[in-house]
Design an enzyme around this catalytic site. Structure first.
Site, PDB file in Angstrom:
ATOM      1  N   CYS A  99    -138.007  35.747  55.152  1.00 25.68           N
ATOM      2  CA  CYS A  99    -136.657  36.142  55.571  1.00 25.68           C
ATOM      3  C   CYS A  99    -135.779  34.930  55.916  1.00 25.68           C
ATOM      4  O   CYS A  99    -135.301  34.254  55.028  1.00 25.68           O
ATOM      5  CB  CYS A  99    -136.732  37.129  56.722  1.00 25.68           C
ATOM      6  SG  CYS A  99    -135.221  38.114  56.939  1.00 25.68           S
ATOM      7  N   ARG A 134    -127.142  47.027  55.751  1.00 26.87           N
ATOM      8  CA  ARG A 134    -128.378  46.272  55.673  1.00 26.87           C
ATOM      9  C   ARG A 134    -129.308  46.957  54.684  1.00 26.87           C
ATOM     10  O   ARG A 134    -129.232  48.181  54.488  1.00 26.87           O
ATOM     11  CB  ARG A 134    -129.087  46.189  57.038  1.00 26.87           C
ATOM     12  CG  ARG A 134    -128.318  45.486  58.108  1.00 26.87           C
ATOM     13  CD  ARG A 134    -129.104  45.435  59.418  1.00 26.87           C
ATOM     14  NE  ARG A 134    -130.262  44.565  59.324  1.00 26.87           N
ATOM     15  CZ  ARG A 134    -130.220  43.253  59.530  1.00 26.87           C
ATOM     16  NH1 ARG A 134    -129.077  42.659  59.827  1.00 26.87           N
ATOM     17  NH2 ARG A 134    -131.307  42.523  59.441  1.00 26.87           N
ATOM     18  N   HIS A 198    -141.240  41.998  55.875  1.00 26.17           N
ATOM     19  CA  HIS A 198    -141.853  41.909  57.195  1.00 26.17           C
ATOM     20  C   HIS A 198    -143.086  42.800  57.113  1.00 26.17           C
ATOM     21  O   HIS A 198    -143.530  43.183  56.043  1.00 26.17           O
ATOM     22  CB  HIS A 198    -140.874  42.365  58.270  1.00 26.17           C
ATOM     23  CG  HIS A 198    -139.667  41.471  58.378  1.00 26.17           C
ATOM     24  ND1 HIS A 198    -139.756  40.173  58.832  1.00 26.17           N
ATOM     25  CD2 HIS A 198    -138.357  41.670  58.061  1.00 26.17           C
ATOM     26  CE1 HIS A 198    -138.553  39.619  58.818  1.00 26.17           C
ATOM     27  NE2 HIS A 198    -137.685  40.507  58.350  1.00 26.17           N
TER      28      HIS A 198
END
Length: 224
Positions: A99, A134, A198
């Site tokens: 990320c 997002r 993640h």
């Protein structure tokens, strides 16, 4: 010497005290678990704002993600390590960037608030932002090199666009990936692996962690 008696594999957690969003430290724990399972010794240290970095300091580097404030702090310090990181990468050093770490290895990224943060320009990619949106949710990709799937969870405002010679880590099967447009997720250059996953990435995909360890051992053998 037996494997357990060899010099320990040196693991560097780059800015590990600042960049550990969504439990990205789990990638490190998974790697350590698999090294121990193979009977391999290792030593781990955080390399952050006060520490220097040399190209031969580590056998594996983890560069995690963080919030925009922490990433802006890291971005100001990163130029002091950029040359060593470049030499490490170009000499086939094994690096996993998640990320924010992924974004900071590129040319720049735009925060959700519209601030442009300069990256290290070590990989050929850049990151724009989305307006009030997002990419969030489960994601699955396919990696052609190893002919295997990786599963994870994405949560990022950034839209990353990779350019040659950088390749994607995988093709999106379900989810959004780097930008929701071109079907790519993550990045691969030499022995650098980048992803928005993640989860953490290696905990949910131990087969990828095994590939990273194999590359570390191959490089060590070639340098012996």
């Amino acid at each position: 010497m037996t494997q357990s008696q060899e010099a320990p594999i040196r693991i560097g957690h780059l800015y590990g005290n600042l960049l550990n969003t969504y439990g990205d430290n789990g990638n490190l724990l998974m790697l350590q678990y698999l090294l121990k399972k193979r009977g391999l010794n290792y030593q781990t240290e955080v390399n952050s704002l006060e520490e220097t970095l040399s190209k031969d300091q580590y056998d594996f580097i983890l560069f995690g993600g963080g919030q925009d404030f922490e990433q802006s702090v890291v971005a100001k310090n990163l130029p002091s390590k950029a040359l060593a990181l470049k030499e490490y990468i170009e000499s086939d050093g094994v690096l996993l960037a998640i990320c924010g770490g992924f974004q900071l290895l590129g040319d720049y990224y735009i925060t959700a608030a519209g601030q442009k943060i300069q990256g290290a320009s070590l990989l050929n990619h850049y990151t724009e932002r989305q307006d009030n949106h997002r990419f969030i949710g489960d994601i699955t990709i396919h990696n052609d090199e190893f002919n295997e799937d990786y599963v994870g969870y994405e949560n990022h405002n950034g839209m990353t666009f990779i350019k040659e010679p950088v390749k994607s880590l995988g093709k999106v099967i379900s989810g959004n990936g780097n930008n929701g447009q071109d079907g790519t997720e993550g990045a691969r250059y030499k022995n650098v692996f980048c992803s928005y996953f993640h989860g953490p990435l290696l905990v949910r995909n131990p087969h990828l962690a095994d590939h990273l360890i194999d590359l570390v051992l191959k490089r060590r053998q070639e340098q012996a």
